[in-house]
Scaffold this motif. Structure first.
Motif, PDB file in Angstrom:
ATOM      1  N   ASP A 264     -33.658  -3.325 -69.664  1.00  0.00           N
ATOM      2  CA  ASP A 264     -34.848  -3.105 -70.479  1.00  0.00           C
ATOM      3  C   ASP A 264     -36.079  -3.683 -69.781  1.00  0.00           C
ATOM      4  N   LYS A 265     -35.916  -4.854 -69.159  1.00  0.00           N
ATOM      5  CA  LYS A 265     -37.033  -5.548 -68.523  1.00  0.00           C
ATOM      6  C   LYS A 265     -37.582  -4.805 -67.307  1.00  0.00           C
ATOM      7  N   LEU A 266     -36.787  -3.885 -66.752  1.00  0.00           N
ATOM      8  CA  LEU A 266     -37.241  -3.159 -65.560  1.00  0.00           C
ATOM      9  C   LEU A 266     -38.276  -2.089 -65.884  1.00  0.00           C
ATOM     10  N   GLY A 267     -38.441  -1.769 -67.173  1.00  0.00           N
ATOM     11  CA  GLY A 267     -39.470  -0.801 -67.559  1.00  0.00           C
ATOM     12  C   GLY A 267     -39.084   0.643 -67.298  1.00  0.00           C
ATOM     13  N   PRO A 268     -38.049   1.139 -67.923  1.00  0.00           N
ATOM     14  CA  PRO A 268     -37.673   2.544 -67.748  1.00  0.00           C
ATOM     15  C   PRO A 268     -38.727   3.473 -68.338  1.00  0.00           C
ATOM     16  N   VAL A 269     -38.798   4.689 -67.815  1.00  0.00           N
ATOM     17  CA  VAL A 269     -39.720   5.666 -68.393  1.00  0.00           C
ATOM     18  C   VAL A 269     -39.154   6.241 -69.686  1.00  0.00           C
ATOM     19  N   LEU A 270     -37.855   6.123 -69.861  1.00  0.00           N
ATOM     20  CA  LEU A 270     -37.203   6.596 -71.071  1.00  0.00           C
ATOM     21  C   LEU A 270     -35.894   5.849 -71.245  1.00  0.00           C
ATOM     22  N   SER A 271     -35.548   5.552 -72.472  1.00  0.00           N
ATOM     23  CA  SER A 271     -34.268   4.916 -72.781  1.00  0.00           C
ATOM     24  C   SER A 271     -33.735   5.507 -74.074  1.00  0.00           C
ATOM     25  N   MET A 272     -32.426   5.734 -74.120  1.00  0.00           N
ATOM     26  CA  MET A 272     -31.788   6.289 -75.314  1.00  0.00           C
ATOM     27  C   MET A 272     -30.488   5.542 -75.570  1.00  0.00           C
ATOM     28  N   SER A 273     -30.016   5.581 -76.794  1.00  0.00           N
ATOM     29  CA  SER A 273     -28.753   4.939 -77.127  1.00  0.00           C
ATOM     30  C   SER A 273     -28.119   5.644 -78.312  1.00  0.00           C
ATOM     31  N   ASP A 274     -26.828   5.477 -78.461  1.00  0.00           N
ATOM     32  CA  ASP A 274     -26.120   6.075 -79.578  1.00  0.00           C
ATOM     33  C   ASP A 274     -24.731   5.460 -79.641  1.00  0.00           C
ATOM     34  N   LYS A 275     -24.037   5.743 -80.719  1.00  0.00           N
ATOM     35  CA  LYS A 275     -22.644   5.357 -80.847  1.00  0.00           C
ATOM     36  C   LYS A 275     -21.835   6.590 -81.231  1.00  0.00           C
ATOM     37  N   GLY A 276     -20.548   6.548 -80.937  1.00  0.00           N
ATOM     38  CA  GLY A 276     -19.683   7.671 -81.245  1.00  0.00           C
ATOM     39  C   GLY A 276     -18.249   7.298 -80.935  1.00  0.00           C
ATOM     40  N   THR A 277     -17.495   8.252 -80.400  1.00  0.00           N
ATOM     41  CA  THR A 277     -16.100   8.004 -80.051  1.00  0.00           C
ATOM     42  C   THR A 277     -15.873   8.349 -78.586  1.00  0.00           C
ATOM     43  N   TYR A 278     -14.658   8.130 -78.142  1.00  0.00           N
ATOM     44  CA  TYR A 278     -14.280   8.461 -76.764  1.00  0.00           C
ATOM     45  C   TYR A 278     -14.583   9.930 -76.460  1.00  0.00           C
ATOM     46  N   ASN A 279     -14.428  10.797 -77.453  1.00  0.00           N
ATOM     47  CA  ASN A 279     -14.660  12.222 -77.237  1.00  0.00           C
ATOM     48  C   ASN A 279     -16.118  12.545 -76.922  1.00  0.00           C
ATOM     49  N   ASP A 280     -17.023  11.613 -77.183  1.00  0.00           N
ATOM     50  CA  ASP A 280     -18.443  11.848 -76.921  1.00  0.00           C
ATOM     51  C   ASP A 280     -18.856  11.494 -75.497  1.00  0.00           C
ATOM     52  N   LEU A 281     -18.019  10.772 -74.773  1.00  0.00           N
ATOM     53  CA  LEU A 281     -18.420  10.313 -73.441  1.00  0.00           C
ATOM     54  C   LEU A 281     -18.803  11.447 -72.499  1.00  0.00           C
ATOM     55  N   PRO A 282     -18.040  12.552 -72.434  1.00  0.00           N
ATOM     56  CA  PRO A 282     -18.451  13.637 -71.533  1.00  0.00           C
ATOM     57  C   PRO A 282     -19.825  14.206 -71.880  1.00  0.00           C
TER      58      PRO A 282
END
Length: 501
Positions: A314-332
């Protein structure tokens, strides 16, 4: 089946009756001179099998590969419907190649000329044992089918991270995957497998077989696997995974990879439930003059990536960041490796990798690699869809297996690194340009690693790395493989995928 055989034979006869006296491709002459292969095959195959010859309706669908560079030359496709069909699908000593997902892009496949493709498409079954400790998978089953079928039963196992590849294509070369930190490689899950050898005999290979060692890492060289029984595991109670992704600009290269070393890799001590994944890519809408860096933290069992892992990035200053939660099936889906993602499409592009295993990142080298990638793709836009992949899986499960107990020899590597050169093939000059670009990128990161020997993951191989890079530099490894090869495939019928002769 009888109708299909007659139709295929009729089509082939029509081709043979209308050969041009001035010019006809040599492989057509070869087929016609060998008699009616379709009819010969059809007499032995089950009612559910299909035969597709050049010009028939499904031939192009069956033979299209993920990478158009150095593709095998196929004349007949046999779509088998049963395990027994496989032993009949190799008449007249034509070269043959088993096909499941079609993602193998190694240049040695171009050695198949006028070949028979044994298409395992229908061998896609999933059967869970009564005690729910194992499952048997058909030889052509895709990773998504495995994951979905097991998930419905509250189970999971190690598969590759890409939904459209087969289970066994990667598995016979070891097979990295998101769950390897807990359970090891895909091949480490094998309990037994059914295999058809070059002479047409069917055997079962298990821990009591001398081929057991070889099929777990070099299995492409010994036979066609028609089914495999593997260990499976209970899905954790909540099945929860989370991710956080970042997109960084070109000025953050050194800081990013230094932070990955310090806060995630930790000198080979990356937590078992954590994965890091990144790649360079061009996205002109954000930066028209430089590539961006996509970076992912994936973690099991938490609602969100914790501050101790996320804060340094976070401290590096990304131009965009996203996050989410789900299951193993969501990884791909999160990592752009789902069935409908670009890497799963077969669109006539060349897709070639130049893999090298690393222990840690050299930030200075990462800068040189990034700048080289940037300058080349800016100068030659034909290559600007290329990627530079950096995969950081956990290793605990992989390293619980004795490295001498399998043909897979690279259990110590923390990072799987690979430039993926993507372009529309037009001529040999462009092909040579793409190969030189990929090799240059690979050599940059290898030379910056300080390693004496280059290890290349065989499932990503371009083809010029050599058997030591694929299967290990200890002399006894290749000696053992070659001894088994002389016994089980003395005529080298399975010499088209990363051979070690």
């Amino acid at each position: 089946m009888e109708f299909l055989v007659v139709a295929a034979a009729s089509l082939m006869q029509g081709v043979c009756n209308n050969l041009s006296p001035d010019y006809t491709p040599g492989f057509i002459h070869s087929l016609c001179n060998r008699g009616d292969i379709a009819t010969d095959l059809g007499a032995h195959l089950s009612s559910g099998a299909n035969i597709w010859v050049l010009g028939s309706s499904n031939f192009d669908i069956a033979t299209t590969r993920w990478s158009a560079l150095d593709a095998p030359n196929i004349s007949i496709v046999v779509e088998v419907a049963t395990e027994d069909d496989v032993k009949y699908a190799n008449p007249n000593n034509l070269p043959f190649l088993a096909y499941s997902g079609g993602h193998g892009a190694i240049e040695t496949l171009s050695g198949v000329e006028n070949g028979i493709q044994i298409w395992l498409n229908q061998l896609d079954s999933v059967s869970i044992s009564e005690d729910s400790q194992m499952a048997t998978f058909g030889g052509g089953v895709k990773s998504k089918h495995v994951t979905d079928a097991l998930w419905a039963a509250g189970k999971q196992t190690v598969t590759g991270g890409c939904e459209c590849t087969s289970l066994l294509g990667p598995g016979l070369g070891g097979g990295h995957g998101f769950l390897q930190g807990w359970h090891g490689l895909i091949s480490d899950q094998f309990v037994s497998l059914n295999m058809v050898l070059a002479n047409g005999s069917q055997i079962t290979v298990d821990q009591d077989s001398e081929l057991w060692w070889a099929v777990k890492g070099a299995g492409h060289n010994f036979g066609i696997v028609t089914s495999v029984t593997s260990k499976i595991y209970d899905v954790p109670e909540d099945g929860l995974w989370s991710y956080k992704s970042y997109f960084f600009t070109h000025d953050k290269v050194e800081e990013l990879y230094d932070a990955i070393n310090r806060y995630l890799l930790k000198g080979g001590k990356q937590p078992v439930d954590l994965i890091n994944y990144s790649f360079f890519f061009n996205y002109p809408d954000v930066d028209p003059t430089h590539p961006l860096i996509a970076f992912f933290i994936l973690r099991q069992g938490v609602e969100a990536i914790e501050e101790k892992y996320a804060a340094p990035f976070d401290k590096l200053g990304p131009v965009l960041s996203m996050s989410d939660k789900g299951t193993y099936n969501d990884l791909p889906m999160w990592t752009s490796n789902a069935e409908d993602s670009p890497p799963c499409q077969k669109s006539g592009l060349a897709n070639v990798c130049f893999p090298v295993d690393l222990q840690t990142y050299n930030p200075t080298t990462q800068r040189l690699a990034f700048d080289t990638f940037s300058n080349f793709t800016q100068k030659y836009p034909a290559f600007n869809n290329s990627l530079f992949l950096f995969e950081g899986y956990s290793l605990q499960g992989v390293q619980t297996i004795d490295d001498e107990s399998t043909a897979f020899a690279h259990r110590e590597a923390n990072l799987l690194v690979a430039p993926l050169i993507i372009y529309q093939p037009t001529d040999k000059e462009r092909d040579a340009q793409g190969v030189a670009f990929g090799e240059k990128l690979r050599q940059i990161v290898f030379q910056g690693s300080g390693q004496d020997e280059m290890f290349s993951y065989v499932n990503y191989a371009f083809g010029n790395e050599g058997p030591e890079a694929w299967y290990g530099y200890e002399p006894w490894r290749l000696e053992r493989l070659r001894s088994l090869k002389a016994k089980y495939d003395p005529n080298g019928r399975f010499n088209f995928y990363a051979p070690f002769y």
